[in-house]
Each structure stands twice: as C-alpha cells, then as structure tokens.
Scaffold this motif. Structure first.
Motif, PDB file in Angstrom:
ATOM      1  N   ARG A 130      61.209  49.288  72.836  1.00 38.57           N
ATOM      2  CA  ARG A 130      61.972  48.413  71.955  1.00 38.57           C
ATOM      3  C   ARG A 130      61.768  48.828  70.494  1.00 38.57           C
ATOM      4  NH1 ARG A 130      59.812  42.752  72.574  1.00 38.57           N
ATOM      5  NH2 ARG A 130      57.854  43.932  72.692  1.00 38.57           N
ATOM      6  N   TRP A 131      62.619  48.290  69.644  1.00 33.56           N
ATOM      7  CA  TRP A 131      62.494  48.473  68.194  1.00 33.56           C
ATOM      8  C   TRP A 131      62.517  47.109  67.526  1.00 33.56           C
ATOM      9  CZ3 TRP A 131      62.404  53.118  65.255  1.00 33.56           C
ATOM     10  CH2 TRP A 131      62.438  54.284  66.028  1.00 33.56           C
ATOM     11  N   ALA A 132      61.790  46.987  66.448  1.00 33.38           N
ATOM     12  CA  ALA A 132      61.784  45.767  65.645  1.00 33.38           C
ATOM     13  C   ALA A 132      62.514  46.040  64.330  1.00 33.38           C
ATOM     14  CB  ALA A 132      60.367  45.304  65.369  1.00 33.38           C
ATOM     15  N   PHE A 133      63.180  45.013  63.815  1.00 33.13           N
ATOM     16  CA  PHE A 133      63.874  45.151  62.537  1.00 33.13           C
ATOM     17  C   PHE A 133      63.770  43.838  61.769  1.00 33.13           C
ATOM     18  CE2 PHE A 133      66.946  43.700  65.664  1.00 33.13           C
ATOM     19  CZ  PHE A 133      67.603  42.665  65.028  1.00 33.13           C
ATOM     20  N   LEU A 134      63.794  43.931  60.464  1.00 36.35           N
ATOM     21  CA  LEU A 134      63.772  42.736  59.627  1.00 36.35           C
ATOM     22  C   LEU A 134      64.464  42.999  58.313  1.00 36.35           C
ATOM     23  CD1 LEU A 134      60.366  42.277  57.877  1.00 36.35           C
ATOM     24  CD2 LEU A 134      60.643  44.065  59.550  1.00 36.35           C
ATOM     25  N   LEU A 135      65.059  41.956  57.771  1.00 33.13           N
ATOM     26  CA  LEU A 135      65.664  42.003  56.449  1.00 33.13           C
ATOM     27  C   LEU A 135      65.483  40.626  55.839  1.00 33.13           C
ATOM     28  CD1 LEU A 135      68.865  43.644  55.194  1.00 33.13           C
ATOM     29  CD2 LEU A 135      68.628  41.189  54.870  1.00 33.13           C
ATOM     30  N   GLY A 136      65.075  40.607  54.566  1.00 31.22           N
ATOM     31  CA  GLY A 136      64.809  39.312  53.953  1.00 31.22           C
ATOM     32  C   GLY A 136      64.849  39.354  52.452  1.00 31.22           C
ATOM     33  N   ASP A 137      64.490  38.224  51.879  1.00 32.46           N
ATOM     34  CA  ASP A 137      64.559  38.042  50.429  1.00 32.46           C
ATOM     35  C   ASP A 137      63.383  37.175  49.997  1.00 32.46           C
ATOM     36  OD1 ASP A 137      65.307  37.880  47.800  1.00 32.46           O
ATOM     37  OD2 ASP A 137      67.203  36.858  48.152  1.00 32.46           O
ATOM     38  N   VAL A 138      62.662  37.653  49.000  1.00 27.86           N
ATOM     39  CA  VAL A 138      61.515  36.933  48.444  1.00 27.86           C
ATOM     40  C   VAL A 138      61.952  36.231  47.170  1.00 27.86           C
ATOM     41  CG1 VAL A 138      59.242  37.208  47.385  1.00 27.86           C
ATOM     42  CG2 VAL A 138      59.839  38.525  49.423  1.00 27.86           C
ATOM     43  N   CYS A 139      61.536  35.005  47.004  1.00 25.14           N
ATOM     44  CA  CYS A 139      61.825  34.281  45.772  1.00 25.14           C
ATOM     45  C   CYS A 139      61.094  34.958  44.606  1.00 25.14           C
ATOM     46  CB  CYS A 139      61.372  32.830  45.911  1.00 25.14           C
ATOM     47  SG  CYS A 139      61.598  31.834  44.431  1.00 25.14           S
ATOM     48  N   GLY A 140      61.848  35.330  43.573  1.00 24.32           N
ATOM     49  CA  GLY A 140      61.233  35.929  42.389  1.00 24.32           C
ATOM     50  C   GLY A 140      61.358  37.443  42.368  1.00 24.32           C
ATOM     51  N   PHE A 147      58.995  30.964  48.344  1.00 24.90           N
ATOM     52  CA  PHE A 147      59.466  31.010  49.717  1.00 24.90           C
ATOM     53  C   PHE A 147      60.048  32.383  50.046  1.00 24.90           C
ATOM     54  CE2 PHE A 147      63.075  29.448  47.211  1.00 24.90           C
ATOM     55  CZ  PHE A 147      64.080  30.309  47.619  1.00 24.90           C
ATOM     56  N   VAL A 148      60.269  32.598  51.339  1.00 25.72           N
ATOM     57  CA  VAL A 148      60.869  33.829  51.846  1.00 25.72           C
ATOM     58  C   VAL A 148      61.972  33.458  52.834  1.00 25.72           C
ATOM     59  CG1 VAL A 148      60.468  35.916  53.220  1.00 25.72           C
ATOM     60  CG2 VAL A 148      58.740  35.165  51.575  1.00 25.72           C
ATOM     61  N   THR A 149      63.116  34.137  52.742  1.00 23.75           N
ATOM     62  CA  THR A 149      64.134  34.040  53.783  1.00 23.75           C
ATOM     63  C   THR A 149      64.078  35.327  54.601  1.00 23.75           C
ATOM     64  OG1 THR A 149      65.983  35.044  52.568  1.00 23.75           O
ATOM     65  CG2 THR A 149      65.563  32.696  52.202  1.00 23.75           C
ATOM     66  N   GLY A 197      66.057  30.629  57.374  1.00 23.97           N
ATOM     67  CA  GLY A 197      66.616  30.293  56.065  1.00 23.97           C
ATOM     68  C   GLY A 197      67.459  31.367  55.437  1.00 23.97           C
ATOM     69  N   HIS A 198      67.774  32.431  56.154  1.00 22.16           N
ATOM     70  CA  HIS A 198      68.504  33.564  55.590  1.00 22.16           C
ATOM     71  C   HIS A 198      69.995  33.450  55.891  1.00 22.16           C
ATOM     72  CE1 HIS A 198      68.199  37.484  53.664  1.00 22.16           C
ATOM     73  NE2 HIS A 198      69.123  37.915  54.490  1.00 22.16           N
ATOM     74  N   GLY A 200      57.000  30.159  54.289  1.00 23.10           N
ATOM     75  CA  GLY A 200      56.066  30.046  53.178  1.00 23.10           C
ATOM     76  C   GLY A 200      56.019  28.688  52.529  1.00 23.10           C
ATOM     77  N   ILE A 201      56.752  27.718  53.093  1.00 25.82           N
ATOM     78  CA  ILE A 201      56.809  26.373  52.534  1.00 25.82           C
ATOM     79  C   ILE A 201      55.933  25.402  53.314  1.00 25.82           C
ATOM     80  CG2 ILE A 201      58.327  24.447  51.967  1.00 25.82           C
ATOM     81  CD1 ILE A 201      58.791  26.927  50.275  1.00 25.82           C
ATOM     82  N   SER A 202      56.018  25.488  54.633  1.00 25.41           N
ATOM     83  CA  SER A 202      55.298  24.583  55.528  1.00 25.41           C
ATOM     84  C   SER A 202      54.592  25.398  56.601  1.00 25.41           C
ATOM     85  CB  SER A 202      56.289  23.605  56.180  1.00 25.41           C
ATOM     86  OG  SER A 202      55.695  22.941  57.289  1.00 25.41           O
TER      87      SER A 202
END
Length: 232
Positions: free
Chosen positions: A28-38, A86-88, A109-110, A133-135
């Motif tokens: 298998r392969w793993a992938f991720l894409l996100g956005d960090v506040c700031g 937070f992070v999405t 949240g993304h 990263g909030i709760s």
C-alpha cells in the motif's frame, strides 16, 4: 501521481500547505495533504510534526482513522512554544488492484477531495471530521473510494478555491470542479494540475496570490489485463 505547490506572495516566508506520499510495508501507499494555521518557523515545526508522525505510525496502525488520531494526539501534546494553531488534513492509504486503486481516506476539517470519474465528472468526496490540534478527540470517519483506470482523486488546499480576482470574486468550488472535469489526455494527473492552475491564473488575471496553493492528484492507470467495466 502529480503534485503542485505555489507559495503566497514572493515565497520568502515558509507557508502552511504541505503534502507527502510514502510507501507502506505491504504494497500500500500512504498520502496526505493539509494546511497549517499560520506561516513561518512555527508553521514549519507543525508541518514537520504532522508528516513525521504519519510516517512513523502508519506502518504500525490498522488504517487512516488510527493514523489521524495519532497525529491529533501529537498536535495536542506539543509544547506551546511549538505552536498551538489548528491543522486541516486529508490522509489516506491506497492499494493497487487489478481494476485500479482502492482508497481509504479521512478528512479532518479540510476541503473535500474531488473524484474525477470515467465520465469526466468531478464530485466531492465528503465525510465528517473536525480540525486537528484543537481537542484530544479527533472524531474522524473514513471513506472508501475505488478509482477505475483513468479516474483521479484530486486533493487541494483552500488557496485554490479562495483565490480572488481584482473585483473580489472568489474562484470557488464549482469553477474548480469544472476545471478538473475539463482535463483530458495522458498523463491524466499532470493534465488535471495544468487545467486547474491555468483556470485559477486566468480567473485571477495573473494577480499575485495571497494564500499558498497545493494540489495532489492520484490517478489509476491501465492494468496489464483488461478490467471489468466500471459501473454506469
């Protein structure tokens, strides 16, 4: 697979968008894409924490929900000096099959990924999931998607959909879906990137963007043997 990243402004400050793709031990392969506040050093620290946690725990845990829960735990346990924003995120795992790609993914949240099907229709793949990263409780649910040959999964950050032209109008979800649907030909993944980035550039009339933009496109290729036809 194809990726795209364009930093905001002149690109002199570290942005908050990130993506990663890495192999797991079982094919298998793993992938991720996100956005960090700031932005800046704190954003870079948070981005590194997310990516390194994912790479460390993904081979040891059953699936995407567990990996995202571990990422959220790492974020909520970080010292305040390393940031509190937070992070999405969209995180998933894909498995090659004789008929394409089986994908299990989680959205926290993304912006919802788009599934570009064999009829060249782009539809959002929506699922519940709160910001990370909030709760200490991540509350995420996985979703399964099968990509038939030439179908794509398109992940993107909100710098794409929230791009604005000089009069303040926003690019938005529908223009993105139209741009993704307009992509054709081989290599499919790179063509999707080019269709989206050209549509955004035309819409904004070439103005400098004020938010980072990132795209990750995963496309199923033709198998060695002809697969069964996709459902209609």
């Amino acid at each position: 697979m194809a990726t795209y990243y364009h930093p905001a402004g002149e690109g002199l400050d570290i942005g908050g968008d990130f993506c990663d793709v890495f192999p797991l031990d079982d094919g298998r392969w793993a992938f991720l894409l996100g956005d960090v506040c700031g932005r800046g050093a704190i954003a870079a620290t948070t981005t590194a924490l997310v990516r390194h946690t994912a790479r460390a725990v993904a081979p040891l845990l059953p699936g995407p929900e567990d990996v995202v829960t571990a990422i959220n735990r790492a974020l909520t346990n970080r010292p305040d000096s390393h940031g509190t924003g937070f992070v999405t995120l969209v995180y998933g795992q894909l498995t090659p099959t004789p008929t394409g790609l089986d994908i299990e993914l989680v959205r926290a949240g993304h912006t919802p990924p788009l599934h570009l099907d064999t009829h060249r229709t782009a539809r959002p793949v929506d699922m519940p999931g709160v910001l990370l990263g909030i709760s200490p409780h991540s509350h995420v649910t996985s979703r399964n998607v099968h990509l038939w040959p030439h179908e794509s999964l398109v992940l993107y950050t909100d710098g794409i959909t929230e791009a604005r032209r000089p009069d303040g109008d926003m690019f938005g979800d529908q223009r993105l879906a139209d741009a993704v649907s307009s992509a054709a030909g081989v290599p499919a993944a790179q063509n999707v990137i080019e269709a989206v980035t050209q549509a955004v550039h035309t819409f904004t009339e070439g103005d400098d963007i004020d938010d980072d933009q990132a795209i990750l496109v995963l496309t199923a290729t033709e198998p060695q043997e002809t697969p069964a036809a996709p459902p209609t």
